[in-house]
Write a protein that holds these residues in place. Structure first.
Motif, PDB file in Angstrom:
ATOM      1  N   GLY A 145       0.897  -1.126  -0.169  1.00 56.57           N
ATOM      2  CA  GLY A 145      -0.069  -0.192   0.082  1.00 56.57           C
ATOM      3  C   GLY A 145       0.670   1.222   0.132  1.00 56.57           C
ATOM      4  N   VAL A 146       0.140   2.280   0.080  1.00 55.72           N
ATOM      5  CA  VAL A 146       0.642   3.712   0.225  1.00 55.72           C
ATOM      6  C   VAL A 146       1.138   4.068   1.738  1.00 55.72           C
ATOM      7  CG1 VAL A 146       0.615   6.065  -0.195  1.00 55.72           C
ATOM      8  CG2 VAL A 146      -0.207   4.308  -1.833  1.00 55.72           C
ATOM      9  N   VAL A 147       2.206   4.589   1.779  1.00 58.52           N
ATOM     10  CA  VAL A 147       2.728   4.887   3.126  1.00 58.52           C
ATOM     11  C   VAL A 147       2.790   6.632   2.999  1.00 58.52           C
ATOM     12  CG1 VAL A 147       4.456   5.125   4.838  1.00 58.52           C
ATOM     13  CG2 VAL A 147       3.988   2.966   3.737  1.00 58.52           C
ATOM     14  N   ILE A 148       2.223   7.344   3.971  1.00 59.18           N
ATOM     15  CA  ILE A 148       2.318   8.558   3.933  1.00 59.18           C
ATOM     16  C   ILE A 148       2.981   9.028   5.238  1.00 59.18           C
ATOM     17  CG2 ILE A 148       1.014  10.923   4.224  1.00 59.18           C
ATOM     18  CD1 ILE A 148      -1.238   9.736   2.600  1.00 59.18           C
ATOM     19  N   ILE A 149       4.125   9.736   5.185  1.00 62.38           N
ATOM     20  CA  ILE A 149       4.842  10.245   6.318  1.00 62.38           C
ATOM     21  C   ILE A 149       4.400  11.696   6.681  1.00 62.38           C
ATOM     22  CG2 ILE A 149       7.082  10.617   7.136  1.00 62.38           C
ATOM     23  CD1 ILE A 149       8.350   8.363   5.537  1.00 62.38           C
ATOM     24  N   ASN A 150       3.870  11.642   7.933  1.00 55.57           N
ATOM     25  CA  ASN A 150       3.233  13.063   8.029  1.00 55.57           C
ATOM     26  C   ASN A 150       4.372  13.957   8.571  1.00 55.57           C
ATOM     27  OD1 ASN A 150       1.649  15.067   8.857  1.00 55.57           O
ATOM     28  ND2 ASN A 150       0.263  13.832   9.759  1.00 55.57           N
ATOM     29  N   GLY A 151       4.294  15.267   8.287  1.00 56.86           N
ATOM     30  CA  GLY A 151       5.204  16.236   8.517  1.00 56.86           C
ATOM     31  C   GLY A 151       5.634  16.393   9.765  1.00 56.86           C
ATOM     32  N   CYS A 152       4.995  15.925  11.061  1.00 55.56           N
ATOM     33  CA  CYS A 152       5.333  16.186  12.221  1.00 55.56           C
ATOM     34  C   CYS A 152       6.541  15.426  12.727  1.00 55.56           C
ATOM     35  CB  CYS A 152       4.125  16.040  13.364  1.00 55.56           C
ATOM     36  SG  CYS A 152       3.392  14.601  12.983  1.00 55.56           S
ATOM     37  N   ILE A 153       7.010  14.094  11.870  1.00 52.66           N
ATOM     38  CA  ILE A 153       7.840  13.350  12.178  1.00 52.66           C
ATOM     39  C   ILE A 153       9.382  14.059  12.106  1.00 52.66           C
ATOM     40  CG2 ILE A 153       9.205  11.404  11.253  1.00 52.66           C
ATOM     41  CD1 ILE A 153       6.539   9.780  10.869  1.00 52.66           C
ATOM     42  N   PRO A 154      10.127  14.105  12.800  1.00 50.98           N
ATOM     43  CA  PRO A 154      11.485  14.767  12.608  1.00 50.98           C
ATOM     44  C   PRO A 154      12.186  14.273  11.362  1.00 50.98           C
ATOM     45  CG  PRO A 154      11.269  13.954  14.982  1.00 50.98           C
ATOM     46  CD  PRO A 154      10.044  13.609  14.102  1.00 50.98           C
ATOM     47  N   GLU A 155      12.561  15.117  10.520  1.00 50.51           N
ATOM     48  CA  GLU A 155      13.183  14.592   9.292  1.00 50.51           C
ATOM     49  C   GLU A 155      14.001  13.401   9.335  1.00 50.51           C
ATOM     50  OE1 GLU A 155      16.590  16.548   6.022  1.00 50.51           O
ATOM     51  OE2 GLU A 155      15.075  17.818   7.143  1.00 50.51           O
ATOM     52  N   SER A 156      14.889  13.457  10.320  1.00 50.08           N
ATOM     53  CA  SER A 156      15.885  12.001  10.518  1.00 50.08           C
ATOM     54  C   SER A 156      15.060  10.998  10.738  1.00 50.08           C
ATOM     55  CB  SER A 156      16.807  12.427  11.804  1.00 50.08           C
ATOM     56  OG  SER A 156      15.934  12.276  13.038  1.00 50.08           O
ATOM     57  N   ARG A 157      13.877  10.692  11.473  1.00 49.07           N
ATOM     58  CA  ARG A 157      13.251   9.614  11.417  1.00 49.07           C
ATOM     59  C   ARG A 157      12.334   9.108  10.225  1.00 49.07           C
ATOM     60  NH1 ARG A 157      14.077   6.320  13.492  1.00 49.07           N
ATOM     61  NH2 ARG A 157      12.195   5.580  14.530  1.00 49.07           N
ATOM     62  N   GLY A 158      11.998  10.346   9.517  1.00 50.16           N
ATOM     63  CA  GLY A 158      11.372  10.150   8.275  1.00 50.16           C
ATOM     64  C   GLY A 158      12.273   9.600   7.319  1.00 50.16           C
ATOM     65  N   MET A 159      13.612   9.999   7.207  1.00 48.38           N
ATOM     66  CA  MET A 159      14.567   9.496   6.362  1.00 48.38           C
ATOM     67  C   MET A 159      14.634   7.958   6.776  1.00 48.38           C
ATOM     68  SD  MET A 159      14.891  11.498   4.060  1.00 48.38           S
ATOM     69  CE  MET A 159      14.348  13.305   3.611  1.00 48.38           C
ATOM     70  N   GLU A 160      14.999   7.557   8.101  1.00 48.81           N
ATOM     71  CA  GLU A 160      15.211   6.195   8.396  1.00 48.81           C
ATOM     72  C   GLU A 160      14.088   5.363   8.096  1.00 48.81           C
ATOM     73  OE1 GLU A 160      15.802   6.223  12.580  1.00 48.81           O
ATOM     74  OE2 GLU A 160      17.505   7.752  12.519  1.00 48.81           O
ATOM     75  N   LEU A 161      12.836   5.738   8.223  1.00 48.84           N
ATOM     76  CA  LEU A 161      11.807   5.091   7.666  1.00 48.84           C
ATOM     77  C   LEU A 161      11.793   4.681   6.201  1.00 48.84           C
ATOM     78  CD1 LEU A 161       9.034   3.883   7.929  1.00 48.84           C
ATOM     79  CD2 LEU A 161       7.784   6.078   8.016  1.00 48.84           C
ATOM     80  N   LEU A 162      12.125   5.854   5.334  1.00 53.17           N
ATOM     81  CA  LEU A 162      12.345   5.593   3.940  1.00 53.17           C
ATOM     82  C   LEU A 162      13.624   4.330   3.693  1.00 53.17           C
ATOM     83  CD1 LEU A 162      12.068   9.288   2.688  1.00 53.17           C
ATOM     84  CD2 LEU A 162      10.577   7.293   1.875  1.00 53.17           C
ATOM     85  N   CYS A 163      14.598   4.785   4.513  1.00 52.65           N
ATOM     86  CA  CYS A 163      15.706   3.694   4.282  1.00 52.65           C
ATOM     87  C   CYS A 163      15.231   2.313   4.632  1.00 52.65           C
ATOM     88  CB  CYS A 163      16.885   4.153   5.201  1.00 52.65           C
ATOM     89  SG  CYS A 163      17.753   5.620   4.461  1.00 52.65           S
ATOM     90  N   GLY A 164      14.394   2.166   5.508  1.00 54.30           N
ATOM     91  CA  GLY A 164      14.051   0.862   6.085  1.00 54.30           C
ATOM     92  C   GLY A 164      13.019   0.459   4.918  1.00 54.30           C
ATOM     93  N   LEU A 165      12.289   1.133   4.392  1.00 52.62           N
ATOM     94  CA  LEU A 165      11.221   0.515   3.309  1.00 52.62           C
ATOM     95  C   LEU A 165      12.024   0.157   2.127  1.00 52.62           C
ATOM     96  CD1 LEU A 165       8.125   2.639   3.960  1.00 52.62           C
ATOM     97  CD2 LEU A 165       8.495   0.353   4.793  1.00 52.62           C
ATOM     98  N   LYS A 166      13.073   0.968   1.782  1.00 47.55           N
ATOM     99  CA  LYS A 166      13.919   0.859   0.564  1.00 47.55           C
ATOM    100  C   LYS A 166      14.699  -0.678   0.618  1.00 47.55           C
ATOM    101  CE  LYS A 166      16.952   3.233  -2.400  1.00 47.55           C
ATOM    102  NZ  LYS A 166      17.840   4.517  -2.724  1.00 47.55           N
ATOM    103  N   THR A 167      15.382  -0.816   1.665  1.00 43.93           N
ATOM    104  CA  THR A 167      16.128  -1.822   1.759  1.00 43.93           C
ATOM    105  C   THR A 167      15.267  -2.981   2.040  1.00 43.93           C
ATOM    106  OG1 THR A 167      16.505  -1.564   4.010  1.00 43.93           O
ATOM    107  CG2 THR A 167      18.129  -0.466   2.712  1.00 43.93           C
TER     108      THR A 167
END
Length: 253
Positions: free
Chosen positions: A97-119
């Motif tokens: 499905g589609v994951v929406i990362i809400n803007g209130c997540i700190p940028e570093s945590r959002g990037m970690e989530l993206l990395c986790g889903l990418k790998t």
């Protein structure tokens, strides 16, 4: 399968509380429609899944409400998570499905989530909503696999366009993953010796060379080669190579 009691009506959606404290929103029908005592969120058609990840209460915009207004109620399930870690912990069990990362997540945590889903081997597409979009942030997010980066508050039209592109990507990734899993299942049927011979086939080695390297007779290599092609369900070398490539194992054999 999700189940919930059809008690409180929030038409046309009802909320389900998740184990992690988040909740899903699913179609419960419109006012006046008869509801059963319990509703199973399952049908022959896979639902369109939307996962909203936010570490805090929405800032300036109720993303869930916007998504609800855009998605067809009869075929959509929306689940929310209070942290990136909570979502990643269960990502492998989620429907694509589609994951929406809400803007209130700190940028570093959002990037970690993206990395986790990418790998990981996940059929997700990610949209990032941010309170301070800039070119540098957008580039970083895109490099880590985001479909789009939108300013908050975003217009329903902009989010709708991003979600359409994201669902197209989910469909593509799911098709690729399904093909990969099917190819790997075929290869998993091979014995250890057959996989060794397959390695030689992929490398273009002759039966004679494989026989010498494996300390086998050429006839034995021929038998292993015939058996592996039978198990893979192919009759030509080109088909063997396609299966190996589809399985993503070309560099591992």
């Amino acid at each position: 399968m999700f189940t919930f009691d059809a008690g409180e009506r929030v038409s046309p959606w009802l909320a389900i509380t998740n184990d992690d404290g988040g909740h899903a929103l699913v179609d419960a029908g419109y006012p006046g429609e008869r509801q059963h005592d319990r509703i199973d969120v399952e049908s022959s058609v896979p639902p369109q899944m939307v996962y909203i990840v936010e570490d805090c209460a929405p800032t300036g915009q109720d993303v869930r409400a916007v998504v609800r207004s855009l998605m067809p109620v009869e075929s959509t399930v929306i689940r929310t998570y209070r942290s990136a870690d909570a979502f990643l912990a269960k990502a492998k069990d989620h429907h694509p499905g589609v994951v929406i990362i809400n803007g209130c997540i700190p940028e570093s945590r959002g990037m970690e989530l993206l990395c986790g889903l990418k790998t990981g081997e996940f059929a997700f597409a990610v949209i990032v909503l941010t309170l301070r979009a800039d070119v540098a942030l957008a580039v970083r997010a895109m490099k880590h696999g985001a479909v789009d980066v939108l300013d908050m508050p975003c217009t329903p039209h902009a989010l709708a366009a991003s979600m359409e592109a994201a669902f197209d990507q989910v469909e593509h990734r799911f098709a690729v993953r399904t093909t990969t899993m099917a190819a790997r299942a075929r290869i998993d049927q091979l014995s250890r010796r057959e996989r060794t011979v397959l390695m030689g086939v992929v490398r273009g080695w002759s039966n004679k060379r494989m026989a010498s390297d494996l300390d086998l007779s050429p006839r034995t290599v021929e038998i292993h080669r015939a058996n592996l092609m039978h198990k893979l369900g192919v009759g030509h070398l080109a088909d063997v190579m396609r299966i190996v490539y589809a399985a993503g194992l070309i560099d591992q054999l």
